[in-house]
Design an enzyme around this catalytic site. Structure first.
Site, PDB file in Angstrom:
ATOM      1  N   GLU A 105       0.819  -1.225   0.000  1.00  0.00           N
ATOM      2  CA  GLU A 105       0.000   0.000   0.000  1.00  0.00           C
ATOM      3  C   GLU A 105       0.847   1.268   0.000  1.00  0.00           C
ATOM      4  OE1 GLU A 105      -4.138  -1.496   1.998  1.00  0.00           O
ATOM      5  OE2 GLU A 105      -2.480  -1.147   3.368  1.00  0.00           O
ATOM      6  N   GLU A 123      -4.084 -10.308   0.104  1.00  0.00           N
ATOM      7  CA  GLU A 123      -4.938 -10.256   1.300  1.00  0.00           C
ATOM      8  C   GLU A 123      -6.356 -10.593   0.857  1.00  0.00           C
ATOM      9  OE1 GLU A 123      -4.664  -6.520   3.395  1.00  0.00           O
ATOM     10  OE2 GLU A 123      -2.478  -6.441   3.180  1.00  0.00           O
ATOM     11  N   ASN A 180      -7.931  -8.548  13.720  1.00  0.00           N
ATOM     12  CA  ASN A 180      -8.428  -9.199  12.496  1.00  0.00           C
ATOM     13  C   ASN A 180      -7.954 -10.636  12.402  1.00  0.00           C
ATOM     14  OD1 ASN A 180      -6.953  -6.314  11.079  1.00  0.00           O
ATOM     15  ND2 ASN A 180      -9.076  -6.404  11.728  1.00  0.00           N
TER      16      ASN A 180
END
EC number: 3.2.1.23
Length: 1025
Positions: A462, A538, A605
């Site tokens: 990212e 992901e 998560n």
């Protein structure tokens, strides 16, 4: 001196990433005998400096006094290295209330003004004394190695400045030789919380500081090996191997190197070669380097299934052939390539069963021990994971060593993320940052080059896309042609990636975001001109009660060969141990330390809790990813097919166990060995004839593949795969019923039958009392139930300061689901038939939103049969559930008594997450039925239940249920498990229907439409006894 060094402000000059730091290289140990190197013994040339250091804290580096370089300050306290100072009990940092653990996902934890960082820059001053052996001082080179320091530091030794380094996740190594003296030597390390490097380390994790990995000394002789890169090669048939060795030596003129390759204790290949190369170009050759090759006929291959390792030793020899020092590495012969649109190892296309893993410990933060790393990897292997992505930075060196030995594929990722920049690729397009970007990948490759488990290099995460990424990609492809490169930024399919590696792309739905669209998976690989494999970097955002729809991904992976799997986000809930005011432990998340900005529980998560206890979702992943397919082919005779997805292993340690069950009782069973070649299949006849099953019974075949012998990662009897196959049974006929006795009262009806007595309220139309053997079973009336305590996926936003109007919770609130007003519309009582029919309306203002019709049949045997119809208004969103709630008294369940049910279990399951939840007759203590997610939500559902025995109460039918000491309202209001207080009684939810939980991501409507409860009509029934 300190003043001048600090005044330079190297930490906010992006062109300065280090001063006097030694070049990166593969790990070195300088064994002084080849045998010690071969056997991987502790090297006397390496000394750990971990343990107790002294520590002082300042609000800014400019406030550190000069004399700290030579002596500890009066306020210095003991602190543990490795460690994060914000988590050390001795840390006196309360003087600066903002210097706490900070959890933020995207936002930088300081004003974004690269390369500048705040003047108020928390500074940790570490010091300790050490001594070195006299022979180290006499000759050779003594280095100090910091394996990880967050985020930047200046190093001083004996009052003199040694150097500077940043990049918190890679080693910083300095030559201390000229700074050392006999006796005690003083190290002083000035660590800055923020640096310009922090702009490149904006990962979704806790932001903490300090020397969080080991510190060590390494002594090398004057003439020594500096770097060694080992590349295994296989021929075109993947049969014979060759080991390419490229090395560099200091002061190597006249020296030679001896290489020996061992398979266990057997030496399989040797060579000796002088230092120096052939001519490289018109200017000649290297005189400090050497390249050589070891030929190995038919080596045993390395893969995640068969992680066979050789041991390579390299010994530097002087002019007389006497050994100077030795280095050694584990070697795995394997070939990684992309061919025919598929990522292959040793010629075979992989299916990546992967997890993203942050380095996180519930107590010590970013400090992870070798034992903790091994615990994670063993759990992964036992749950059918074969790959791990180092998200989003190079990991502790032990991870790679263990992956080599246990057998896990690794994506090694550069410590690079600029998620908080706008646009995200701003720095990647700025030439002033190019070197800082490039160095993050070149140094990672240099450190980790020799690990066979690493099959993919990643340029980071990212960070948008720009020329810096093209430069990184080009450098890696030239430095290491033996591995592919991946990078998701810029749309997951830029020229800087060999693999399409999107995050959170869906199997069935396009997400046409501007500039970076995410196409449905099968569509993506079919785009014109696209020939690369697709591996999700992901997917399946496992936040809280999640992972709904996971089986759909795995169906797609198996249906489309170029969809080669992915990496679940993520492995562990990043909760930190914290105490309430009254001394109770809980798992803290963003905001619990007073940290701002923060993203609340978005750090949680994981597939496992912070203490590594599995989430129920982990069992779903294990089942979906299992490396065997088990299919029922015929019922008469009972024949099954077993298909192996192993690419390299024969089934030399697997047996099939089977059980034939009727209503949870085993009626026949057996086992047999499996003899399957890699990717082979076989048919087995288990029974010539099935037995006759009772009318109305549930009958099924359980198939399990187990390992009779222990392995390096599993115990005796470990279950690798399981499948349940339903079998038909005759239908049952309805049983004649005798109505119960009805007595009309002024405000209701009393019904008596056997040991039960019910009271219906005329005003509400509800059963408000139920006595069995004179004991009240209800704390309040039985009622319709349409609400669930919102899941993280229902809340739908990762941003702490933005509401998401499309989130389920917002849509439910907009529809008034939280404020429904109940009215009994009519009640018809037929005592002679034992039937009461009631219509209930649920209104928002004057608007009827839900209409239900309850038909109660009261039988003389003590049964209350409920048939419930529900009509949902067209303007309503999908409901979270359609069912009934019963608040039961404590007397229903005796202390210590277990709950039993015939249905799916034993673990929690939901309609879109029940692949691994088999039918069975299960038993559980009450408290085990509650899943204690870090952030409390609806939990504990068990689906497709036929019978439920809850102390004195029995429920029959076809329903889902959950049972808890806590109401849905309390779960919805709590922020941590310690907020929950048993309210007295038990909350039983009986659901005819329950909406899916979703999990493709946690910030959009990720529940697949087939698991919605759309407006329309519904019918369900059950029997209470």
């Amino acid at each position: 001196m300190l003043r001048e060094i600090v005044a330079r402000q190297d930490w906010q000059t992006q062109a300065i990433t280090a001063v006097n730091r030694l070049p990166a290289h593969t790990p070195l140990f300088s064994w002084r005998s080849e045998a010690a190197a071969r056997d991987d013994l502790a090297s006397p040339s390496r000394t750990l400096l971990d343990g107790e250091w002294r520590f002082s804290f300042f609000e800014a580096p400019e406030l550190v006094p000069e004399h700290w370089l030579v002596e500890d300050l009066p306020d210095a306290c003991a602190i543990k290295v490795p460690g994060n100072w914000q988590l050390d009990a001795a840390y006196p940092g309360l003087r600066l209330a903002t210097d706490v653990p900070i959890y933020t996902n995207i936002k930088y934890p300081f004003p974004c003004d690269p390369p500048r960082v705040p003047a108020e820059n928390p500074t940790g001053c570490y010091s300790r004394e050490f001594s070195v052996p006299a022979d180290w001082l006499a000759s050779g080179q003594t280095r100090i190695i910091f394996d990880g320091v967050d985020s930047a530091f200046h190093l001083f030794c004996n009052g003199r400045w040694v150097g500077y380094s940043q990049d918190s996740r890679l080693p910083a190594e300095f030559d201390l030789t000229s700074f050392l003296c006999g006796g005690d030597n003083r190290l002083a390390v000035l660590v800055l919380r923020w640096s310009d490097g922090s702009y490149l380390e904006d990962q979704d994790m806790w932001r903490m500081s300090g020397i969080f990995r080991s510190v060590s000394l390494l002594h090398k002789p004057v003439r020594h090996l500096m770097d060694i890169r080992v590349t295994p090669e296989l021929d075109a048939c993947y049969r014979d191997g060759r080991l390419k060795i490229a090395l560099q030596a200091a002061n190597g003129a006249g020296l030679s190197v001896a290489a020996c390759l061992y398979d266990g204790g057997e030496r399989v290949a040797t060579l000796r070669q002088p230092i120096g190369t052939q001519a490289i170009d018109e200017k000649g050759a290297y005189d400090d380097r050497a390249e050589c090759w070891l030929e190995v006929a038919a080596p045993r291959k390395w893969s995640a299934e068969t992680p066979h390792l050789y041991r390579l030793t390299l010994t530097l020899l002087d002019e007389q052939g006497e050994p100077i020092e030795s280095e050694a590495y584990d070697v795995g012969f394997r070939a990684v390539e992309i061919r025919g649109g598929l990522l292959r190892v040793n010629g075979q296309p992989l299916l990546i069963r992967g997890a993203n893993r942050h380095e996180h410990d519930v107590a010590s933060g970013h400090v992870v021990t070798p034992a903790a790393i091994e615990q994670d990897l063993l759990l992964m292997k036992r749950h059918n994971f074969n790959s791990v992505r180092c998200s989003h930075y190079p990991n502790h060196p032990e991870l790679y060593r263990l992956c080599d030995r246990l057998g896990l594929y690794v994506v090694d990722e550069a410590n690079l993320e600029t998620h908080g920049m706008t646009p995200m690729g701003r720095l990647a397009r700025d030439p002033a940052w190019s070197n800082a970007f490039l160095e993050r990948v070149t140094r990672m490759v240099a450190r980790d080059f020799n690990h066979p488990s690493i099959i993919i290099w990643s340029l980071g995460n990212e960070s948008g896309y720009g020329p810096a990424h093209d430069a990184m990609y080009g450098w890696v492809k030239r430095a290491d042609p033996s591995r592919p490169v991946q990078y998701e930024g810029g749309g997951a399919d830029t020229p800087a990636t060999d693999i399409i590696c999107p995050m959170y792309a869906r199997t069935h739905q396009d997400q046409p975001f501007p500039a970076v669209p995410k196409w449905a998976l099968a569509k993506w690989i079919g785009l014109p001109g696209e020939t690369r494999p697709l591996i999700l970097c992901e997917y399946a955002h496992a936040m809280g009660n999640s992972l709904g729809g996971y089986a759909h991904y795995w169906q797609a992976f198996r249906d489309h060969p170029r969809l080669q799997g992915g990496f679940v986000w993520d492995w562990v809930d990043q909760g930190l141990d914290k105490l309430t005011d009254d001394g109770r432990h809980f798992w803290a998340y963003g905001g619990d330390f007073g940290d701002t900005p923060n993203d609340r529980q978005f750090c949680c998560n994981g597939l496992v809790f912070p203490d590594r206890t599995p989430h129920p979702a982990l069992f779903e992943a294990r089942r979906a990813q299992q490396p065997f397919g088990l299919t029922l082919l015929e019922r008469q005779p009972l024949t099954v097919e077993i298909r192996s997805e192993y690419l390299f292993r024969e089934t030399d340690n697997e047996r099939l166990q089977w059980r034939l069950c009727e209503d949870g009782v085993v009626v026949s069973q057996g086992e047999c060995p499996l003899t399957l070649a890699p990717q082979g299949s076989m048919m087995l006849t288990l029974l010539e004839r099935l037995p006759a099953f009772a009318p109305g019974a549930l009958a099924w075949l359980d198939l399990a593949i187990v390992q009779p012998a222990a392995t390096p990662w599993s115990a005796v009897g470990h279950e690798v795969a399981r499948q349940q196959c339903m079998l038909p049974a005759p239908l049952s006929l309805p049983v004649a019923r005798t109505p119960a006795t009805f007595i009309e009262l002024a405000d209701g009806w009393q019904i008596r039958a056997a040991a039960s007595e019910w009271r219906l309220d005329k005003a509400s139309g509800r059963v408000q009392s139920w006595c069995k053997l004179g004991r009240e079973q209800l704390k309040e009336a039985i009622a319709d139930h349409f609400y669930r305590a919102p899941l993280d996926n229902d809340i739908g936003t990762s941003e702490a300061d933005h509401a998401d109007p499309n989130a389920w919770i917002a849509r439910w609130q907009e529809a008034g689901l939280n404020e429904l007003q109940h009215r009994c519309l009519d009640m018809v009582v037929s005592p002679d038939q034992g039937v009461v029919t009631v219509h209930h309306g649920y209104f928002v203002g004057d608007a009827l939103k839900l209409l239900t019709r309850w038909r109660h049949e009261f039988d003389q045997d003590g049964a209350m049969r409920l048939a419930i119809e529900v009509q949902v208004a067209a303007e309503m969103p999908s409901l979270p559930r359609i069912g009934a709630r019963l608040w039961l008294t404590d007397e229903v369940l005796a202390t210590g008594e277990e709950v039993s049910w015939l249905g799916r279990g034993p673990h929690e399951n939901y309609p879109d997450r029940l692949l691994a939840a088999d039918l069975g007759r299960w038993q559980s203590p009450l408290d085990v039925l509650h899943t204690a997610y870090v952030f409390p939500t609806d939990n504990g559902l068990r689906c497709d239940t036929r019978q439920l025995q809850l102390g004195s109460i029995e429920v029959e039918g076809l329903f889902h249920f959950s049972l808890s000491r806590f109401s849905q309202q309390q779960l919805a209001q709590a922020r941590h498990q310690t907020d929950l207080v048993a309210e007295g009684g038990l909350h039983l939810c009986l659901d005819g229907f329950h909406m899916g939980i979703g999990g493709d991501d946690s910030w959009s409507q990720s529940v697949r439409p087939e698991y919605w409860l759309q407006p329309g009509g519904y019918y369900w029934n059950c029997v209470l006894r």
